[in-house]
Scaffold this active site. Structure first.
Site, PDB file in Angstrom:
ATOM      1  N   CYS A 137       0.824  -1.203   0.000  1.00 48.31           N
ATOM      2  CA  CYS A 137       0.000   0.000   0.000  1.00 48.31           C
ATOM      3  C   CYS A 137       0.866   1.265   0.000  1.00 48.31           C
ATOM      4  CB  CYS A 137      -0.973  -0.063   1.194  1.00 48.31           C
ATOM      5  SG  CYS A 137      -2.250   1.204   1.230  1.00 48.31           S
ATOM      6  N   GLY A 138       0.601   2.190   0.894  1.00 49.89           N
ATOM      7  CA  GLY A 138       1.304   3.457   0.914  1.00 49.89           C
ATOM      8  C   GLY A 138       2.793   3.339   1.117  1.00 49.89           C
TER       9      GLY A 138
END
Length: 202
Positions: A103-104
């Site tokens: 993800c991030g």
């Protein structure tokens, strides 16, 4: 043989759901999971879980670890607070110790230049492109990718992320690893028998 611990990064706004499959099955395989925070002060996840880190980031050394796991978090995109974790990932990879980012955290590694020369994935290609990184040609539209000791995955693929981690560390291999993925990703009941037999044979 004593296994080196796996280090799980924890920080405010971390996405709780992204690493649970990986850490649970690593722990079952005998790995000690040690949480690593910006400091030893508590952090709070997106889900409201309060986590007391086992140690601070500055105390983590690649030679004392089997793997560094970096979960997603809102802070990856809203501030520079987590940049030290991306720099620690650079240190790990340079030392030959693998890193797994989801993800991030993939955007954090992109900003650090760690995806420029490795095949990788994330949520979508334009999410990483917005970081201004130079690795766009190495982006793969896949659930998870492993290249050069670095695992990447998008936010909707925690099971594929775990599959890559379990395979990289040799927890499961071949048809057993495939069965594990089919059970937890596809709810394939036939996969359970393969896992049960593999467990019994150990």
């Amino acid at each position: 043989m004593t296994l080196q611990p796996v280090h799980l990064a924890v920080y405010d706004t971390l996405a709780d759901w992204e690493t649970g499959h990986a850490t649970a099955y690593l722990a079952r395989a005998g790995y000690r999971i040690r949480t690593v925070g910006p400091s030893e002060d508590p952090v709070v996840s997106i889900g409201g879980l309060r986590v007391l880190p086992d140690l601070a980031l500055d105390a983590v050394r690649p030679e004392d670890s089997s793997l560094l796991i970096l979960p997603g978090a809102d802070l990856w995109d809203s501030s520079e607070d987590l940049a030290p974790f991306a720099r620690k990932a650079r240190e790990f990879l340079a030392a030959g110790t693998p890193v797994a980012a989801i993800c991030g955290a993939t955007a954090g590694l992109a900003r650090e230049g760690l995806l420029d020369d490795r095949d990788h994935t994330s949520a979508v290609s334009f999410y990483l492109a917005a970081t201004g990184y130079g690795g766009g040609e190495r982006y793969a539209d896949a659930d998870a990718v492993t290249d050069g000791g670095l695992i990447t995955a998008g936010p909707t693929e925690p099971v594929a992320f775990a599959r890559e981690i379990l395979g990289l560390l040799g927890v499961y291999e071949g048809e057993v690893l495939d069965a594990w993925y089919r059970l937890f990703h596809d709810s394939d009941p036939a996969a359970y028998a393969v896992l049960e037999k593999a467990t019994a044979d150990r």
